[in-house]
Design a protein around this motif. Structure first.
Motif, PDB file in Angstrom:
ATOM      1  N   TYR A 139      75.845  66.148  54.535  1.00 19.03           N
ATOM      2  CA  TYR A 139      75.045  65.256  53.233  1.00 19.03           C
ATOM      3  C   TYR A 139      75.896  65.967  51.785  1.00 19.03           C
ATOM      4  CZ  TYR A 139      72.342  69.625  54.186  1.00 19.03           C
ATOM      5  OH  TYR A 139      71.934  70.713  53.429  1.00 19.03           O
ATOM      6  N   GLN A 160      73.227  56.891  62.778  1.00 21.81           N
ATOM      7  CA  GLN A 160      72.189  56.182  60.931  1.00 21.81           C
ATOM      8  C   GLN A 160      73.470  55.021  60.235  1.00 21.81           C
ATOM      9  OE1 GLN A 160      69.876  57.908  58.432  1.00 21.81           O
ATOM     10  NE2 GLN A 160      71.973  58.004  57.313  1.00 21.81           N
ATOM     11  N   LYS A 206      71.484  61.189  65.894  1.00 22.81           N
ATOM     12  CA  LYS A 206      70.809  61.830  66.201  1.00 22.81           C
ATOM     13  C   LYS A 206      70.930  61.969  68.405  1.00 22.81           C
ATOM     14  CE  LYS A 206      66.189  61.858  65.134  1.00 22.81           C
ATOM     15  NZ  LYS A 206      65.025  61.664  64.444  1.00 22.81           N
ATOM     16  N   TYR A 212      69.887  66.669  65.848  1.00 19.99           N
ATOM     17  CA  TYR A 212      69.647  65.468  64.528  1.00 19.99           C
ATOM     18  C   TYR A 212      71.189  66.907  64.101  1.00 19.99           C
ATOM     19  CZ  TYR A 212      68.849  65.388  59.503  1.00 19.99           C
ATOM     20  OH  TYR A 212      69.686  65.094  58.245  1.00 19.99           O
ATOM     21  N   ASP A 224      74.580  59.838  53.419  1.00 16.16           N
ATOM     22  CA  ASP A 224      75.193  60.849  54.346  1.00 16.16           C
ATOM     23  C   ASP A 224      75.002  60.490  55.136  1.00 16.16           C
ATOM     24  OD1 ASP A 224      72.413  59.729  54.257  1.00 16.16           O
ATOM     25  OD2 ASP A 224      71.487  61.960  55.388  1.00 16.16           O
ATOM     26  N   ASP A 261      73.508  66.229  60.254  1.00 15.95           N
ATOM     27  CA  ASP A 261      73.756  65.163  59.223  1.00 15.95           C
ATOM     28  C   ASP A 261      74.480  66.100  58.769  1.00 15.95           C
ATOM     29  OD1 ASP A 261      73.552  63.620  57.460  1.00 15.95           O
ATOM     30  OD2 ASP A 261      71.531  64.816  56.564  1.00 15.95           O
ATOM     31  N   SER A 315      70.252  54.101  55.273  1.00 15.20           N
ATOM     32  CA  SER A 315      69.189  54.915  54.596  1.00 15.20           C
ATOM     33  C   SER A 315      69.067  54.738  53.585  1.00 15.20           C
ATOM     34  CB  SER A 315      69.564  56.213  55.491  1.00 15.20           C
ATOM     35  OG  SER A 315      68.822  57.100  54.995  1.00 15.20           O
ATOM     36  N   SER A 328      65.428  54.945  58.214  1.00 15.92           N
ATOM     37  CA  SER A 328      66.541  54.706  58.239  1.00 15.92           C
ATOM     38  C   SER A 328      66.781  54.076  59.892  1.00 15.92           C
ATOM     39  CB  SER A 328      66.879  56.405  58.958  1.00 15.92           C
ATOM     40  OG  SER A 328      66.526  57.517  57.888  1.00 15.92           O
ATOM     41  N   GLU A 361      75.094  60.696  59.021  1.00 17.83           N
ATOM     42  CA  GLU A 361      74.247  61.156  60.448  1.00 17.83           C
ATOM     43  C   GLU A 361      73.299  60.213  61.791  1.00 17.83           C
ATOM     44  OE1 GLU A 361      68.439  60.888  60.844  1.00 17.83           O
ATOM     45  OE2 GLU A 361      70.056  60.794  59.398  1.00 17.83           O
TER      46      GLU A 361
END
Length: 258
Positions: free
Chosen positions: A185, A152, A172, A181, A168, A183, A155, A252, A170
């Motif tokens: 955060y 990511q 995937k 996934y 955060d 994260d 976002s 995102s 992230e």
């Protein structure tokens, strides 16, 4: 991040071998772990873990519900004979994260249902041990445009006329009909946390992404199915649009990890 292995919270590396050239591409679920040393010889099935290999990149996600621990890592991999080498470039566990690059090498052996990997001379709170992990091949052979590992890069939420940016970290992964996934955060009380989910996915001709969660840091998500809007931005980027519980639109943007 130093890698001192605690029993039932091991350093995670991976598996796969065959005669000839080894093709690691696929999704693999962990079935069990064995920890063996002078003072220990025990099996564990407490970790829910999915590993995805795609091309030369990989990602693992792990959650241990009984110990309330979540972790994930991304990096590159290669195979040399019966050895799998993973070069981790980012990893997060609970309230810690690291971008320090480190490499793991494990021995791998193929069986009828998946693979077994072994790591010898691993330091743990029980002294020097050997860790054996058994994995099962999962998923399908149907390719999608999302196959690979993604980071990511942007976002934000749209709330009325306001734009609320998120900070955060992230990642995937998608492959063989499975997704994961991870994260890192900041939670509602301003504490750093690691959260993961994984499960199955499909992508239709209208670029509607359907994800069904089979394991997660958040138990209330397990078994839930979500349909996400996806815009493919060429080969190496996509945008995901969802609506959160408050009605905000969450946007995102992801870029392919190479």
């Amino acid at each position: 991040m130093k890698k001192l292995v605690y029993i039932l919270l091991p350093v995670i590396v991976s598996c796969n071998t065959s005669t000839g050239v080894i093709n690691m591409n696929g999704a693999y679920t962990m079935e069990k772990q064995n920890f063996k040393g002078n003072d220990i010889d025990t099996n564990s099935v407490e970790n829910n873990q999915l590993k995805i290999y795609a091309g030369n990149v990989m990602m693992y996600t792990l959650v241990n519900p009984s110990q309330d621990v979540s972790a994930f890592a991304v990096g590159k991999f290669s195979v040399n004979g019966d050895k799998l080498i993973e070069n981790i470039t980012y990893n997060a566990t609970e309230n810690l994260q690291s971008t320090d690059v480190f490499s793991d090498t494990v021995n791998i052996t193929k069986n009828d249902t998946g693979y077994v990997q072994t790591m010898s001379k691993v330091m743990s709170d029980k002294g020097e041990i050997k860790i054996t992990e058994t994995y099962r091949s999962a998923g399908t052979n149907t390719p999608t445009l999302l196959d690979g590992i993604w980071k990511q890069v942007s976002s934000y939420a749209l709330r009325g006329n306001d734009t609320i940016k998120h900070s955060d970290i992230e990642y995937k992964a998608f492959y063989a009909g499975y997704f994961s996934y991870g994260d890192y955060y900041t939670d509602s009380i301003q504490q750093k946390r690691t959260g993961i989910s994984y499960g199955t996915f499909s992508l239709d001709n209208s670029n509607n992404l359907t994800e069904t969660i089979t394991a997660s840091t958040w138990p209330e998500l397990i078994g839930k199915t979500f349909v996400l809007g996806i815009t493919i931005n060429g080969n190496d980027s996509f945008t995901q649009t969802t609506a959160n519980a408050t009605g905000d639109r969450e946007i995102s943007v992801y870029e392919r990890v190479k």
